[in-house]
Design a protein around this motif. Structure first.
Motif, short mmCIF file in Angstrom:
data_model
loop_
_atom_site.label_atom_id
_atom_site.label_comp_id
_atom_site.label_asym_id
_atom_site.label_seq_id
_atom_site.Cartn_x
_atom_site.Cartn_y
_atom_site.Cartn_z
N LEU A 1 0.81 -1.23 0.00
CA LEU A 1 0.00 0.00 0.00
C LEU A 1 0.84 1.27 0.00
N LEU A 2 2.15 1.12 0.07
CA LEU A 2 3.00 2.32 -0.02
C LEU A 2 2.98 2.80 -1.47
N THR A 3 1.87 3.36 -1.85
CA THR A 3 1.69 3.78 -3.23
C THR A 3 0.67 4.91 -3.26
N ASP A 4 0.67 5.65 -4.36
CA ASP A 4 -0.36 6.68 -4.53
C ASP A 4 -1.64 6.03 -5.02
N LEU A 5 -2.76 6.54 -4.54
CA LEU A 5 -4.04 5.90 -4.88
C LEU A 5 -4.21 5.76 -6.39
N TYR A 6 -3.71 6.73 -7.16
CA TYR A 6 -3.97 6.66 -8.60
C TYR A 6 -3.28 5.47 -9.25
N GLU A 7 -2.23 4.95 -8.63
CA GLU A 7 -1.60 3.74 -9.19
C GLU A 7 -2.60 2.58 -9.13
N LEU A 8 -3.40 2.56 -8.08
CA LEU A 8 -4.37 1.47 -7.91
C LEU A 8 -5.61 1.69 -8.77
N THR A 9 -6.08 2.94 -8.87
CA THR A 9 -7.25 3.17 -9.73
C THR A 9 -6.87 2.90 -11.19
N MET A 10 -5.67 3.30 -11.58
CA MET A 10 -5.22 2.98 -12.95
C MET A 10 -5.13 1.48 -13.16
N SER A 11 -4.59 0.79 -12.17
CA SER A 11 -4.41 -0.65 -12.32
C SER A 11 -5.75 -1.35 -12.43
N HIS A 12 -6.68 -0.88 -11.61
CA HIS A 12 -8.04 -1.39 -11.70
C HIS A 12 -8.57 -1.20 -13.12
N GLU B 1 -9.73 -3.81 -16.03
CA GLU B 1 -11.08 -3.77 -16.61
C GLU B 1 -11.03 -3.68 -18.13
N ASN B 2 -9.93 -3.12 -18.64
CA ASN B 2 -9.78 -2.97 -20.08
C ASN B 2 -9.00 -4.12 -20.71
N GLY B 3 -8.83 -5.19 -19.96
CA GLY B 3 -8.19 -6.39 -20.53
C GLY B 3 -6.70 -6.24 -20.78
N MET B 4 -6.03 -5.36 -20.02
CA MET B 4 -4.61 -5.11 -20.27
C MET B 4 -3.72 -5.78 -19.23
N GLU B 5 -4.29 -6.76 -18.55
CA GLU B 5 -3.57 -7.41 -17.47
C GLU B 5 -2.27 -8.04 -17.94
N GLN B 6 -2.24 -8.45 -19.20
CA GLN B 6 -1.03 -9.13 -19.67
C GLN B 6 -0.14 -8.23 -20.54
N ASP B 7 -0.49 -6.96 -20.63
CA ASP B 7 0.41 -6.04 -21.32
C ASP B 7 1.67 -5.87 -20.47
N GLU B 8 2.78 -5.65 -21.18
CA GLU B 8 4.04 -5.42 -20.46
C GLU B 8 4.50 -3.99 -20.70
N ALA B 9 5.27 -3.47 -19.77
CA ALA B 9 5.77 -2.10 -19.93
C ALA B 9 7.22 -2.00 -19.50
N ILE B 10 7.89 -1.02 -20.06
CA ILE B 10 9.22 -0.63 -19.57
C ILE B 10 9.07 0.78 -18.99
N PHE C 1 -10.96 -7.25 -8.50
CA PHE C 1 -9.66 -6.57 -8.45
C PHE C 1 -9.00 -6.78 -7.09
N LEU C 2 -9.79 -6.73 -6.04
CA LEU C 2 -9.22 -6.90 -4.70
C LEU C 2 -8.64 -8.31 -4.54
N ASN C 3 -9.34 -9.30 -5.05
CA ASN C 3 -8.81 -10.67 -4.99
C ASN C 3 -7.52 -10.78 -5.79
N TYR C 4 -7.53 -10.14 -6.94
CA TYR C 4 -6.34 -10.12 -7.79
C TYR C 4 -5.15 -9.51 -7.04
N LEU C 5 -5.40 -8.38 -6.38
CA LEU C 5 -4.31 -7.71 -5.65
C LEU C 5 -3.72 -8.61 -4.57
N GLN C 6 -4.61 -9.32 -3.90
CA GLN C 6 -4.09 -10.13 -2.79
C GLN C 6 -3.19 -11.26 -3.29
N ARG C 7 -3.36 -11.65 -4.53
CA ARG C 7 -2.49 -12.70 -5.09
C ARG C 7 -1.25 -12.13 -5.76
N LEU C 8 -1.23 -10.82 -5.94
CA LEU C 8 -0.20 -10.20 -6.79
C LEU C 8 1.19 -10.26 -6.15
#
Lengths: 492, 492
Positions: free
Chosen positions: A12-23, A27-36, A92-99
């Protein structure tokens, strides 16, 4: 260090917007996109011509232990939108707990010299992971790098003298003090007054007595005698509780008694007044009294400029105790590190470079899988080139050398979320950093080091900026999404 | 908060000299001596005319849980003198492991207004306990007070607008960010981006999306649409990834679609460029498009001066996101709080006042059992007097009022080492602080508040300074302890 220090999981040491964006990514099916992404700073405080990269070992520890506890997830589940509905879905919450962090991190060796616009860290990971960790990574690297650099500057100013970090009381929070002790040691300080930092990190700890010791007795001579009696092998007297010159006399008197008993007075500390004048007088008094080996320690709002001035005035000060200015990094207080997306890869596609535009050219980010190549002459760095590993260099030569004679600075720290480098001993990091800094200063003291962009990289970047500007104008006119023909995306 | 956050016992969060002094106090049979110390700052950063006392609840938590673990003691047992012998005796180490805080602490209510030379904390405790806790208390109070005050100044500048603390990424360490969130909230901020601070402290958390969200898509309109689709009740768009005016247009287009679906766009965020000009244009565009309720959030290296200037230029900004400058307290980065001995009581004797002299009059400390009396007119503070409770006041009137009409500000927090005030809710501390600050500013905005010394106290202090100067000169000439006739000790 973080695992020893902090009790809760730190996901949770993060800014809230990191979590809203991740959510929203999910939701937009980008869970498997990769980034640098890469972490860098755009400029240094005025007058600073290098920085010391630090905090990367903390990042490794952070990412290896990165998770969201049941309490964290329950808390996130309690957050509401402006309309009073749950902000996050159960899914999303379940997903986070496994992350867990499963990505790759390449870093500069901790203690290495780094310059503006160079990645200290490069993350290649699933988009959501890389996004959520942004805030913590910036926190860990920005502060450590600031203080390691400030310490290096102070140690440089102190020349043959040694520098002790005395900043606990003025540091920004408890961890502020401990991370400052760690970073100051990397930057070349010889020890700290902070006992918890000493215990947790193995940094040498130093200290004798304060004004309050002297004030606990009716007179200063009594105070010094009583201290010497109790700690005859740790006798370094703070002489300015009432009057520094009298204090030095009192110290010498007690030093003589110590000597009669087979002990030695270690020295004195000056903490106020004209340190140049007082230290010269003290040196003379100590020498004449037969204490040439007794050191003079100085403290009192010191920084690199004041130390340099005192040394120029030939103040015979052997040890510098530096507090506030060191542990808060003043006058900067923060290195403006940023964390920018440099490429993205949709599932099953190629990497696409990404860039952040800005009216301020300094704020335009750098696209690609960045790497720094540093060139040396007799182990002294002579210049750096920033390039994109997805393309490789177009230059075959740089700074009068062949490309292959340079060395890539970013090295893998985690692969698939696991450390591939064991943690280094802090004293080894310190020794490495001091050696690199000394070599650098042989050639670049007070000068601007050539940290540049590789030619092919710079050309591709400029083309991308132009194309993206055209595309945005077009998108703006139509108010809709623009794609295909005018795509500003530089594919690999 | 500290118990939730930190894993180790925090007794070692001290400077080594506190422990060497304590060892020496004990060797000198002073284990049962008592002392009064107080914590204050000598001056404020230029242009600041008040401070907000903060961190005292952390102090209560720290002291109630103050102890040295077996690991701590083992570590101290491993420390060596310059001659290679153990620095501490076994007896002292055993003593430390049994040590708990048993003293009394009086504090200003957290969130209260405080001025230079006024005690934020007053400790009355066995000398050794009061000595060892010095460093931690300074750390906790200095930083919290700095940030609460900085926040208050920023909130004051923002007027009717609200201020969000966005500082995690630039804060000085992990705790640096969390304690900053806590202090910023006390100072009047409305929320934080820091999710861990939100969970641990119950501070409202805020956030929507960053540039990286926009960069994850081929175009900005697509990015906004996708975000709105995933989080229709949290739609506040960052519009400057490529071009702010285009970004506002894109936000409005998506806002209209949201409205068709029964949702509302919350607003937009500007993060670069000329914020005055852009916010006016944005306001006009939003209003004309039928979004008068959509707020404009601004961020980008804001501080109280920049916010005041933007408000003077009538920038229609409703929410200010402030990061680096707020959480690091720039340009100050540290309030120079000190912790000074003010009295000592040998076993079976009366209190003796103590003072620290200095060539710099500002650095002379204050003797006695200090208390602050504040006088009010219609709940607005009109002046303070610092006085010594061991003597009581000699003035019967002050600021046109009777002595008894004033209120003593320091109130007991711990007695015999135990809390006598339950912890307050952070939101109550914040409400109290904002109310006190608003009353103060009605009369003293931009003016110097009269925080003075009570007459009898000032006279006794000056006599003590004179006598002590004489005594020190005498002690110096003879090189020995001076006592009895020329005693500079002001007994009760």
């Amino acid at each position: 260090m973080l695992q020893q220090l902090y009790r809760p999981d730190l996901g949770l040491l993060t800014d809230l917007y990191e979590l809203t964006m991740s959510h929203a990514y999910r939701e937009n099916g980008m869970e498997q996109d990769e980034a640098i992404f890469y972490l860098y700073f755009r400029k240094l405080p005025a007058g600073w011509n290098y920085a010391i990269a630090a905090g990367t070992d903390l990042v490794a520890e952070y990412l290896e232990n990165w998770r969201f506890s049941a309490e964290d997830v329950a808390y996130l589940g309690s957050l509401k939108t402006a309309e009073g509905h749950p902000l996050f879905t159960e899914s999303f919450l379940n997903y986070l707990q496994r992350l867990r962090f499963t990505g790759r991190v390449d870093v500069l060796p901790e203690g290495e010299l780094v310059f503006p616009n160079q990645p200290i860290l490069r993350i290649q990971a699933p988009l959501i992971e890389a996004q959520i960790i942004e805030s913590a990574l910036l926190n860990l690297v920005n502060f450590s790098t600031l203080i390691a650099t400030k310490a290096a500057r102070i140690v440089q100013a102190a020349g043959d003298g040694s520098v002790l970090e005395f900043g606990l009381r003025r540091a920004q929070g408890i961890d502020g003090s401990i991370t400052a002790s760690r970073s100051a040691y990397i930057g070349g300080c010889s020890g700290t007054s902070n006992v918890l930092a000493g215990r947790l990190l193995g940094i040498p700890v130093k200290g004798t007595h304060a004004h309050s010791w002297v004030m606990s007795f009716d007179t200063e001579p009594e105070a010094f005698e009583r201290y010497a009696k109790a700690m005859p092998e740790n006798a370094l007297f703070l002489v300015d509780t009432y009057d520094s010159i009298q204090g030095i006399k009192h110290a010498i008197a007690v030093g003589k008694k110590l000597r009669q008993k087979g002990y030695r007075m270690l020295g004195i500390r000056l903490d106020s007044g004209d340190l140049a004048k007082l230290s010269k007088t003290a040196r003379k008094m100590l020498d004449e009294a037969g204490f040439p080996e007794a050191v003079i320690v100085a403290s009192n709002q010191l920084d690199e400029d004041l130390i340099a001035r005192l040394r120029k005035e030939k103040a015979p000060i052997a040890v510098w105790g530096v507090g506030t200015q060191l542990v808060t990094g003043q006058p900067a207080a923060a290195i403006g590190g940023v964390y920018k997306m440099a490429a993205i890869r949709k599932k099953g596609e190629d990497w696409q470079a990404r860039i952040k535009l800005s009216e301020n050219p300094e704020k335009i980010s750098h696209p690609g899988q960045l790497q720094i190549r540093r060139f040396y002459e007799n182990d002294i760095p002579i210049g750096d080139l920033l390039y994109d590993q997805l393309h490789g260099p177009s230059q075959t030569q740089a700074f009068g050398q062949k490309w292959d004679e340079g060395r890539d600075l970013l090295q893998p720290l985690l692969i698939n979320g696991k450390r591939v480098q064991p943690p280094k001993k802090l004293s080894d990091i310190r020794a490495f950093s001091m050696r690199e800094r000394q070599r650098f200063l042989q050639k670049w003291n007070g000068k601007t080091y050539p940290a540049k962009e590789e030619k092919g990289f710079a050309e591709r970047k400029n083309k991308l900026i132009q194309r993206l500007s055209v595309q945005q104008n077009h998108a703006g006119k139509n108010g809709v999404q623009t794609k295909t023909n005018e795509s500003a995306i530089m594919t690999n």
